[in-house]
Design a protein around this motif. Structure first.
Motif, PDB file in Angstrom:
ATOM      1  N   TYR A 157      29.987  34.944  10.565  1.00  0.00           N
ATOM      2  CA  TYR A 157      28.652  34.835   9.949  1.00  0.00           C
ATOM      3  C   TYR A 157      28.668  35.402   8.541  1.00  0.00           C
ATOM      4  CZ  TYR A 157      23.762  36.341   9.159  1.00  0.00           C
ATOM      5  OH  TYR A 157      22.525  36.581   8.629  1.00  0.00           O
ATOM      6  N   HIS A 160      30.607  33.138   6.120  1.00  0.00           N
ATOM      7  CA  HIS A 160      29.800  31.986   5.714  1.00  0.00           C
ATOM      8  C   HIS A 160      28.717  32.413   4.726  1.00  0.00           C
ATOM      9  CE1 HIS A 160      26.523  28.964   6.300  1.00  0.00           C
ATOM     10  NE2 HIS A 160      27.538  28.132   6.293  1.00  0.00           N
ATOM     11  N   ASP A 164      27.120  31.298   1.010  1.00  0.00           N
ATOM     12  CA  ASP A 164      26.011  30.426   1.370  1.00  0.00           C
ATOM     13  C   ASP A 164      24.954  30.446   0.266  1.00  0.00           C
ATOM     14  OD1 ASP A 164      24.528  28.751   3.113  1.00  0.00           O
ATOM     15  OD2 ASP A 164      23.273  30.456   3.642  1.00  0.00           O
ATOM     16  N   THR A 166      21.859  29.086   0.732  1.00  0.00           N
ATOM     17  CA  THR A 166      20.515  28.933   1.283  1.00  0.00           C
ATOM     18  C   THR A 166      19.590  29.980   0.673  1.00  0.00           C
ATOM     19  OG1 THR A 166      21.478  28.259   3.392  1.00  0.00           O
ATOM     20  CG2 THR A 166      19.153  28.888   3.412  1.00  0.00           C
ATOM     21  N   ALA A 168      16.723  32.723   0.373  1.00  0.00           N
ATOM     22  CA  ALA A 168      16.203  33.645   1.392  1.00  0.00           C
ATOM     23  C   ALA A 168      14.899  33.130   1.976  1.00  0.00           C
ATOM     24  CB  ALA A 168      16.000  35.032   0.781  1.00  0.00           C
ATOM     25  N   VAL A 169      14.084  32.547   1.135  1.00  0.00           N
ATOM     26  CA  VAL A 169      12.809  31.984   1.583  1.00  0.00           C
ATOM     27  C   VAL A 169      12.666  30.592   0.971  1.00  0.00           C
ATOM     28  CG1 VAL A 169      10.295  32.250   1.632  1.00  0.00           C
ATOM     29  CG2 VAL A 169      11.764  34.279   1.666  1.00  0.00           C
ATOM     30  N   VAL A 170      12.453  29.602   1.820  1.00  0.00           N
ATOM     31  CA  VAL A 170      12.241  28.237   1.338  1.00  0.00           C
ATOM     32  C   VAL A 170      10.784  27.868   1.553  1.00  0.00           C
ATOM     33  CG1 VAL A 170      12.845  25.810   1.625  1.00  0.00           C
ATOM     34  CG2 VAL A 170      14.598  27.560   1.895  1.00  0.00           C
ATOM     35  N   THR A 171      10.120  27.478   0.505  1.00  0.00           N
ATOM     36  CA  THR A 171       8.738  27.025   0.635  1.00  0.00           C
ATOM     37  C   THR A 171       8.616  25.716  -0.135  1.00  0.00           C
ATOM     38  OG1 THR A 171       8.205  28.384  -1.271  1.00  0.00           O
ATOM     39  CG2 THR A 171       7.714  29.324   0.864  1.00  0.00           C
ATOM     40  N   TYR A 173       7.353  23.022   0.771  1.00  0.00           N
ATOM     41  CA  TYR A 173       6.254  22.177   1.196  1.00  0.00           C
ATOM     42  C   TYR A 173       5.263  22.079   0.027  1.00  0.00           C
ATOM     43  CZ  TYR A 173       5.171  27.002   2.296  1.00  0.00           C
ATOM     44  OH  TYR A 173       5.035  28.352   2.235  1.00  0.00           O
ATOM     45  N   GLU A 225      -4.284  20.616   3.499  1.00  0.00           N
ATOM     46  CA  GLU A 225      -5.024  21.561   4.339  1.00  0.00           C
ATOM     47  C   GLU A 225      -6.503  21.584   3.963  1.00  0.00           C
ATOM     48  OE1 GLU A 225      -1.418  24.744   5.272  1.00  0.00           O
ATOM     49  OE2 GLU A 225      -2.429  24.823   3.330  1.00  0.00           O
TER      50      GLU A 225
ATOM     51  N   LYS B  88      13.583  21.818  11.143  1.00  0.00           N
ATOM     52  CA  LYS B  88      12.366  22.013  10.384  1.00  0.00           C
ATOM     53  C   LYS B  88      11.248  21.316  11.126  1.00  0.00           C
ATOM     54  CE  LYS B  88      13.004  22.471   5.701  1.00  0.00           C
ATOM     55  NZ  LYS B  88      13.129  21.958   4.325  1.00  0.00           N
ATOM     56  N   LEU B  91       6.299  21.560   7.956  1.00  0.00           N
ATOM     57  CA  LEU B  91       6.576  21.684   6.533  1.00  0.00           C
ATOM     58  C   LEU B  91       5.623  22.625   5.831  1.00  0.00           C
ATOM     59  CD1 LEU B  91       7.519  18.010   5.750  1.00  0.00           C
ATOM     60  CD2 LEU B  91       9.018  19.981   5.995  1.00  0.00           C
ATOM     61  N   TRP B  92       4.696  23.173   6.569  1.00  0.00           N
ATOM     62  CA  TRP B  92       3.711  24.044   5.928  1.00  0.00           C
ATOM     63  C   TRP B  92       3.986  25.527   6.164  1.00  0.00           C
ATOM     64  CZ3 TRP B  92      -1.696  21.304   6.664  1.00  0.00           C
ATOM     65  CH2 TRP B  92      -1.667  20.087   5.966  1.00  0.00           C
ATOM     66  N   LYS B  93       5.179  25.860   6.627  1.00  0.00           N
ATOM     67  CA  LYS B  93       5.519  27.277   6.822  1.00  0.00           C
ATOM     68  C   LYS B  93       6.761  27.616   6.008  1.00  0.00           C
ATOM     69  CE  LYS B  93       3.972  27.475  11.609  1.00  0.00           C
ATOM     70  NZ  LYS B  93       2.655  28.071  11.414  1.00  0.00           N
ATOM     71  N   PRO B  94       6.821  28.855   5.485  1.00  0.00           N
ATOM     72  CA  PRO B  94       8.047  29.286   4.823  1.00  0.00           C
ATOM     73  C   PRO B  94       9.209  29.325   5.828  1.00  0.00           C
ATOM     74  CG  PRO B  94       6.219  30.789   4.347  1.00  0.00           C
ATOM     75  CD  PRO B  94       5.760  29.863   5.432  1.00  0.00           C
ATOM     76  N   VAL B  95      10.407  28.961   5.376  1.00  0.00           N
ATOM     77  CA  VAL B  95      11.620  29.038   6.190  1.00  0.00           C
ATOM     78  C   VAL B  95      12.472  30.159   5.611  1.00  0.00           C
ATOM     79  CG1 VAL B  95      13.678  27.825   6.982  1.00  0.00           C
ATOM     80  CG2 VAL B  95      11.527  26.569   6.670  1.00  0.00           C
ATOM     81  N   VAL B  96      12.771  31.177   6.434  1.00  0.00           N
ATOM     82  CA  VAL B  96      13.482  32.347   5.918  1.00  0.00           C
ATOM     83  C   VAL B  96      14.803  32.549   6.647  1.00  0.00           C
ATOM     84  CG1 VAL B  96      11.276  33.437   5.328  1.00  0.00           C
ATOM     85  CG2 VAL B  96      12.382  34.002   7.496  1.00  0.00           C
ATOM     86  N   THR B  97      15.722  33.229   5.988  1.00  0.00           N
ATOM     87  CA  THR B  97      17.001  33.594   6.607  1.00  0.00           C
ATOM     88  C   THR B  97      16.796  34.842   7.478  1.00  0.00           C
ATOM     89  OG1 THR B  97      17.594  35.053   4.781  1.00  0.00           O
ATOM     90  CG2 THR B  97      18.277  32.740   4.601  1.00  0.00           C
ATOM     91  N   PRO B  98      17.752  35.119   8.391  1.00  0.00           N
ATOM     92  CA  PRO B  98      17.638  36.355   9.189  1.00  0.00           C
ATOM     93  C   PRO B  98      17.587  37.592   8.302  1.00  0.00           C
ATOM     94  CG  PRO B  98      19.291  34.903  10.140  1.00  0.00           C
ATOM     95  CD  PRO B  98      18.886  34.280   8.824  1.00  0.00           C
ATOM     96  N   ALA B 100      16.407  37.863   5.161  1.00  0.00           N
ATOM     97  CA  ALA B 100      15.100  37.968   4.511  1.00  0.00           C
ATOM     98  C   ALA B 100      14.031  38.400   5.509  1.00  0.00           C
ATOM     99  CB  ALA B 100      14.722  36.631   3.875  1.00  0.00           C
ATOM    100  N   VAL B 137      18.857  30.323  10.983  1.00  0.00           N
ATOM    101  CA  VAL B 137      20.171  30.879  10.657  1.00  0.00           C
ATOM    102  C   VAL B 137      20.962  29.811   9.914  1.00  0.00           C
ATOM    103  CG1 VAL B 137      22.314  31.838  11.575  1.00  0.00           C
ATOM    104  CG2 VAL B 137      20.145  32.286  12.751  1.00  0.00           C
ATOM    105  N   PRO B 138      21.417  30.103   8.695  1.00  0.00           N
ATOM    106  CA  PRO B 138      22.238  29.101   7.998  1.00  0.00           C
ATOM    107  C   PRO B 138      23.591  28.986   8.695  1.00  0.00           C
ATOM    108  CG  PRO B 138      21.397  30.807   6.478  1.00  0.00           C
ATOM    109  CD  PRO B 138      21.191  31.304   7.875  1.00  0.00           C
TER     110      PRO B 138
END
Lengths: 247, 247
Positions: A157, A160, A164, A166, A168-171, A173, A225, B88, B91-98, B100, B137-138
């Motif tokens: 982990y 990787h 990596d 990626t 930390a936070v993807v928003t 949308y 929304e 996913k 699409l209306w929620k933030p996606v975070v890493t473990p 973060a 998790v990436p």
């Protein structure tokens, strides 16, 4: 990932006992892009029929696993070697975290290896001596029993993760609506409340309107929304007025 | 660890199928200091006889596990909720890493929860909707099958790591020897080589002596190592001179 592929470190399982654990280690490796599995004197020989089912599809890792009689042979081509152990065996070697090991391994780019000992007994002191560094996973000191596949998972982990990209936070949308759209919702709700007699205490009207504005501003609603909310408010207002569609 | 303990996040397993996986999740939790296990509608009821052996000593986590009929009930006291999913869903929620998520949870300090779906099916879209954020998790995109206990392990690992003060590299052993001690070794080896006729080409003597110095300077040997090396050199020189002790 880097454009120029880094030589992935070899995962060396020394005297592993259960085929199931070898399979789980292979799965953990492939989850994080590692494929070079080496087995030193597996107790029950190799191949082991228990490994495949536990690998849950990481069959290519098992198929390409190589078997050696000794650690020295298994790491003959490796130029930097880590020995994974929870116990401090040799006070003359640096002790590194999985993250630090991963970053250092990525920076080196030549063939490296990480040694993992048998399920119960771990690595022998003589085997730890073959390594340049000791790799220790920081765990709860009151409960340190990390199993073999879990230790492999954490090392893989971090390997990787070290490359990596990626966020930390993807928003990604729809962003918050523009202010005119938000204002449209506020005006609509304000009118509905006014119509319903909510603002019946004149001295509190200004504060109530400010509170309404703050409540609707805080979430950062996007255009979709807000359209949905406006539809809901409209439905409630229409329903209250006796315009509700009949069932 | 912090001096003021942070409320540890609840680990919520939603419709887990195998008792073995519940036990492994408990073990992974306790490895990294988490103890609040909540089970939503476990398929085979609770307690489950397969959980204990798989927990490998994390019995307190299993003994204190609480069972709920719905996700809503399980997280009733939680003020921020993560839904773990590789897909996913919303699409209306933030996606975070473990990582973060761990940093954010440490910063909040109030009761929080991380939801994990069933082994094969994961979380339902309606269950993901209960959460504020999606935790992903990436992983290697070519092999994403992360099992339940592994996902719990990585979340717990990052939680622990976010407050862990273990240095990345520990070198608390004896530091390199002082230069006078190193010089003593160099002088001894130089004399032994001279005595053995190693410096027989006059034009190369200066370069050879420089190389010797570089070879012995590079490792950063400490005092104990230099004493050992001096003893070895002495033994070889004495042996070559015919002074080797008889067997």
């Amino acid at each position: 990932m880097n454009d120029v592929p880094t030589l992935n470190p070899a995962i060396v399982l020394v005297r592993p006992q259960l085929g199931e654990n070898i399979g789980k280690a292979a799965r953990a490796m492939l989850n994080f892009g590692l494929t070079d599995l080496r087995l030193v004197a597996p107790r029950d020989g190799w191949p082991n029929p228990d490994a495949g089912p536990a690998a849950s599809g990481a069959d290519e890792v098992l198929a390409n696993a190589r078997v050696y009689a000794t650690v020295q042979e298994a790491v003959a081509d490796c130029r930097h070697i880590y020995a994974t152990t929870v116990r401090k065996r040799d006070l003359w070697k640096p002790v590194v975290t999985p993250e630090a090991a991963a970053v250092a391994m990525r920076a080196r780019g030549f063939q490296q290896a990480v040694l993992f000992g048998a399920e119960r007994s771990g690595l022998e002191t003589e085997e730890v001596a073959i390594a340049q560094d000791i790799l220790t996973v920081p765990v709860n000191p009151a409960f340190t029993s990390l199993n073999l596949a879990q230790a492999v998972l954490l090392v893989a982990y971090e390997w990787h993760k070290a490359a990596d990209t990626t966020p930390a936070v993807v928003t990604d949308y729809e962003p918050p609506a523009d202010h005119a759209t938000l204002e449209g919702l506020i005006v609509q709700v304000d009118a509905a409340l006014d119509d319903a007699g909510y603002y019946h205490v004149p001295s509190r009207v200004a504060a109530a309107k400010r509170t309404l504005r703050n409540l609707l501003t805080k979430p950062g609603y996007n255009g979709g929304e807000i359209r949905t909310l406006r539809g809901m408010v409209h439905a409630i207002v229409a329903g209250r007025r006796g315009n509700r569609p009949r069932d």
